[in-house]
Design a protein around this motif. Structure first.
Motif, PDB file in Angstrom:
ATOM      1  N   VAL A 382       0.852  -1.212   0.000  1.00  0.00           N
ATOM      2  CA  VAL A 382       0.000   0.000   0.000  1.00  0.00           C
ATOM      3  C   VAL A 382       0.877   1.246   0.000  1.00  0.00           C
ATOM      4  CG1 VAL A 382      -1.706   1.295   1.349  1.00  0.00           C
ATOM      5  CG2 VAL A 382      -1.943  -1.177   1.104  1.00  0.00           C
ATOM      6  N   CYS A 383       1.903   1.253   0.881  1.00  0.00           N
ATOM      7  CA  CYS A 383       2.809   2.415   0.930  1.00  0.00           C
ATOM      8  C   CYS A 383       3.713   2.459  -0.301  1.00  0.00           C
ATOM      9  CB  CYS A 383       3.668   2.356   2.186  1.00  0.00           C
ATOM     10  SG  CYS A 383       2.705   2.523   3.697  1.00  0.00           S
ATOM     11  N   ALA A 384       4.211   1.278  -0.722  1.00  0.00           N
ATOM     12  CA  ALA A 384       5.164   1.227  -1.843  1.00  0.00           C
ATOM     13  C   ALA A 384       4.519   1.692  -3.140  1.00  0.00           C
ATOM     14  CB  ALA A 384       5.715  -0.182  -2.005  1.00  0.00           C
ATOM     15  N   GLN A 385       3.211   1.444  -3.317  1.00  0.00           N
ATOM     16  CA  GLN A 385       2.513   1.855  -4.536  1.00  0.00           C
ATOM     17  C   GLN A 385       1.726   3.154  -4.347  1.00  0.00           C
ATOM     18  OE1 GLN A 385       2.279  -0.126  -7.800  1.00  0.00           O
ATOM     19  NE2 GLN A 385       4.258  -0.486  -6.832  1.00  0.00           N
ATOM     20  N   GLN A 386       1.860   3.752  -3.158  1.00  0.00           N
ATOM     21  CA  GLN A 386       1.175   5.016  -2.841  1.00  0.00           C
ATOM     22  C   GLN A 386      -0.322   4.937  -3.109  1.00  0.00           C
ATOM     23  OE1 GLN A 386       2.958   8.611  -4.385  1.00  0.00           O
ATOM     24  NE2 GLN A 386       5.034   7.839  -4.179  1.00  0.00           N
ATOM     25  N   SER A 387      -0.927   3.784  -2.833  1.00  0.00           N
ATOM     26  CA  SER A 387      -2.345   3.611  -3.176  1.00  0.00           C
ATOM     27  C   SER A 387      -3.044   2.728  -2.153  1.00  0.00           C
ATOM     28  CB  SER A 387      -2.469   2.984  -4.567  1.00  0.00           C
ATOM     29  OG  SER A 387      -3.819   2.696  -4.850  1.00  0.00           O
ATOM     30  N   TYR A 388      -4.289   3.121  -1.784  1.00  0.00           N
ATOM     31  CA  TYR A 388      -5.093   2.288  -0.876  1.00  0.00           C
ATOM     32  C   TYR A 388      -5.595   1.030  -1.570  1.00  0.00           C
ATOM     33  CZ  TYR A 388      -5.354   6.108   2.521  1.00  0.00           C
ATOM     34  OH  TYR A 388      -5.042   7.077   3.447  1.00  0.00           O
ATOM     35  N   CYS A 389      -5.599   1.030  -2.907  1.00  0.00           N
ATOM     36  CA  CYS A 389      -6.037  -0.142  -3.669  1.00  0.00           C
ATOM     37  C   CYS A 389      -5.141  -0.271  -4.894  1.00  0.00           C
ATOM     38  CB  CYS A 389      -7.513   0.001  -4.074  1.00  0.00           C
ATOM     39  SG  CYS A 389      -8.130  -1.428  -4.991  1.00  0.00           S
ATOM     40  N   PRO A 390      -3.920  -0.821  -4.716  1.00  0.00           N
ATOM     41  CA  PRO A 390      -2.972  -0.863  -5.834  1.00  0.00           C
ATOM     42  C   PRO A 390      -3.298  -1.924  -6.881  1.00  0.00           C
ATOM     43  CG  PRO A 390      -1.994  -1.839  -3.859  1.00  0.00           C
ATOM     44  CD  PRO A 390      -3.345  -1.339  -3.458  1.00  0.00           C
ATOM     45  N   LEU A 391      -4.294  -2.777  -6.610  1.00  0.00           N
ATOM     46  CA  LEU A 391      -4.665  -3.827  -7.571  1.00  0.00           C
ATOM     47  C   LEU A 391      -5.465  -3.250  -8.730  1.00  0.00           C
ATOM     48  CD1 LEU A 391      -6.022  -6.604  -5.214  1.00  0.00           C
ATOM     49  CD2 LEU A 391      -4.290  -6.997  -6.918  1.00  0.00           C
ATOM     50  N   TRP A 392      -5.191  -3.736  -9.935  1.00  0.00           N
ATOM     51  CA  TRP A 392      -6.073  -3.414 -11.067  1.00  0.00           C
ATOM     52  C   TRP A 392      -6.019  -4.566 -12.062  1.00  0.00           C
ATOM     53  CZ3 TRP A 392      -9.264   0.695 -10.801  1.00  0.00           C
ATOM     54  CH2 TRP A 392     -10.141   0.842 -11.871  1.00  0.00           C
ATOM     55  N   PRO A 393      -7.146  -5.157 -12.518  1.00  0.00           N
ATOM     56  CA  PRO A 393      -8.494  -4.696 -12.220  1.00  0.00           C
ATOM     57  C   PRO A 393      -8.800  -4.777 -10.723  1.00  0.00           C
ATOM     58  CG  PRO A 393      -8.505  -6.665 -13.642  1.00  0.00           C
ATOM     59  CD  PRO A 393      -7.099  -6.337 -13.381  1.00  0.00           C
ATOM     60  N   ALA A 394      -9.514  -3.768 -10.237  1.00  0.00           N
ATOM     61  CA  ALA A 394      -9.832  -3.712  -8.807  1.00  0.00           C
ATOM     62  C   ALA A 394     -10.811  -4.832  -8.462  1.00  0.00           C
ATOM     63  CB  ALA A 394     -10.437  -2.353  -8.481  1.00  0.00           C
ATOM     64  N   PRO A 395     -10.707  -5.364  -7.224  1.00  0.00           N
ATOM     65  CA  PRO A 395     -11.569  -6.483  -6.828  1.00  0.00           C
ATOM     66  C   PRO A 395     -12.989  -6.063  -6.478  1.00  0.00           C
ATOM     67  CG  PRO A 395     -10.067  -5.889  -5.074  1.00  0.00           C
ATOM     68  CD  PRO A 395      -9.732  -5.000  -6.215  1.00  0.00           C
TER      69      PRO A 395
END
Length: 471
Positions: A382-395
């Motif tokens: 989460v911190c490394a990708q600066q995103s609360y949801c770094p997955l895409w396609p999002a679940p």
């Protein structure tokens, strides 16, 4: 054997007397309150996990007194454009805008990774070369199934690669931790232009954690107490909200400065919601819940309550990022926040989300040679990708434009709240204290919540003490 049911029965009657069941929704069928397992539990209040300084932990149980009041300046941290998520249109995505959104995201994050590692230039992912080069892009999966080491594809940026993709050979990499949507920089060769042979994978774009006392006018002037709880707030076999009532009692007794309550409040998967037995609207019952939470101000007038929305709630929109709730009545001590959001509490940055991002990444991630603590690694993404949801396609049902604008971390948090179905934990990850309080209600039994003390004396994580407590 014969005495047990009796004991539960008397407890139920006593609970009914004390609360008048004011938190029951109106129903078409008679209310059968089968919270026997919850009311007969014997471990309430027990501390199951502690983290932090011994001296701070010894003070964590004492209620906040009149002398401990703080002038708290709490604000929502806006994104890089200076916006916070309020009402927004969603579902109006144009493909070319979506492509541009993702290209900007890949370009920005890959530049952060390059800068952090001291790399100066990257090549096209399709560039034929037998000398080692760096390529930047986003991880995608080439198969209909889950990602595996043979189905990894790297999609490059428009600037470097005209957004082309290349399959990746990971056999030469000694360690990696990858999932779809992750932005990475790879070092390796591409002899034919159609397969990149990776030697090393870099994925850390995290920002440094700021000094909470940098803004001297806004620095914390004392020890702040906080309570964090995550829904569901009622047991899976009834709508009596016993765990929520107990939490309200706890807050009234301990009077923390800040309470963060994370949804869902009315889980759309709850049996009593799915069977359509409620004789009032979801929204009207939610208003009742909020009114009962607001009554905390009678016993603890200085407690500020922040309520984080969840896309699982039956009365809210099922879109991610999820807009904040609203209630019929305005309560001065209650503030509604979207999911996800970031708070600045006198220089202490607190990141919050109701989405189980740890479980989502865990289900998609492939890793080799990483070792160490898996939960810390998942939280680190989460911190490394600066995103609360770094997955895409999002679940979950995500809107790409809103995701790019409001699901990214606007600053490196000192405290990060990542509620999950994984077992509760408090860990220090890259200078940030990550907390999973687990759920307040677990099935038909009681769950857990977290309590924290945050001091300005030391740069977090040193100034944070936390405990996970059974409700």
């Amino acid at each position: 054997m014969s005495t047990t049911p009796k004991r539960i029965k008397t407890e139920k009657i006593e609970q009914g007397k004390s609360h008048n069941n004011e938190l029951h929704p109106a129903t078409y069928s008679p209310n059968v309150d089968n919270s026997g397992k919850y009311t007969s539990r014997t471990n309430q209040g027990s501390v199951v996990h502690s983290y932090g300084d011994e001296k701070l932990l010894s003070a964590i149980t004492s209620p906040t007194g009149v002398n401990d009041l703080l002038e708290l300046n709490i604000s929502q941290v806006p994104n890089d454009d200076g916006d916070v998520y309020t009402k927004a249109m969603f579902g109006f995505e144009l493909l070319h805008e979506k492509a541009s959104t993702f290209d900007n995201h890949i370009r920005y994050l890959s530049q952060c990774i390059m800068k952090k590692n001291g790399f100066t230039e990257s090549s096209s992912v399709r560039h034929k070369t037998q000398t080692e080069v760096f390529v930047a892009g986003r991880i995608e999966c080439d198969a209909d199934a889950r990602l595996n080491s043979k189905s990894v594809v790297l999609q490059g940026t428009w600037e470097d690669s005209l957004s082309q993709a290349v399959s990746v050979d990971l056999d030469g990499a000694k360690q990696y931790s990858l999932f779809p949507g992750q932005v990475v920089v790879m070092r390796g060769v591409n002899p034919r232009g159609n397969k990149f042979i990776a030697q090393e994978v870099f994925h850390d774009a995290s920002r440094p954690v700021s000094d909470p006392k940098a803004d001297m006018m806004n620095a914390l002037k004392g020890t702040m107490s906080m309570v964090v709880a995550t829904g569901p707030y009622t047991n899976s076999n009834n709508m009596a909200y016993e765990p929520l009532k107990d939490l309200i009692t706890y807050i009234g007794t301990h009077k923390p400065h800040v309470v963060i309550m994370i949804g869902p409040f009315m889980d759309s998967e709850h049996a009593k919601i799915k069977d359509h037995s409620m004789a009032e609207t979801y929204k009207s019952f939610f208003d009742k819940l909020i009114d009962s939470i607001a009554e905390i101000s009678a016993v603890s007038p200085f407690t500020k309550i922040y309520i984080v929305s969840s896309s699982k709630d039956a009365f809210n929109v099922n879109i991610y990022p999820t807009p904040a709730y609203s209630s019929r009545r305005k309560h001065p001590n209650i503030h509604f926040l979207p999911d996800p959001s970031t708070l600045n509490i006198n220089g202490i940055i607190v990141g919050l989300t109701s989405t189980d991002v740890l479980m989502h990444i865990s289900q998609e991630e492939i890793s080799l040679g990483m070792g160490g603590d898996k939960l810390a690694r998942l939280a680190g993404h989460v911190c490394a990708q600066q995103s609360y949801c770094p997955l895409w396609p999002a679940p979950l049902a995500a809107d790409a434009a809103l995701w790019a604008a409001h699901a990214q971390l606007p600053a490196a948090p000192h405290v990060l709240l990542l509620p999950s179905n994984f077992r509760y934990f408090v860990k220090e990850v890259n200078g940030c204290v990550v907390i999973n309080p687990e759920r307040l209600a677990k099935g038909v039994g009681g769950g857990t919540f977290a309590r924290l003390l945050i001091t300005p004396d030391m740069n977090p994580p040193g100034g944070v003490a936390a405990q996970i407590v059974r409700i």
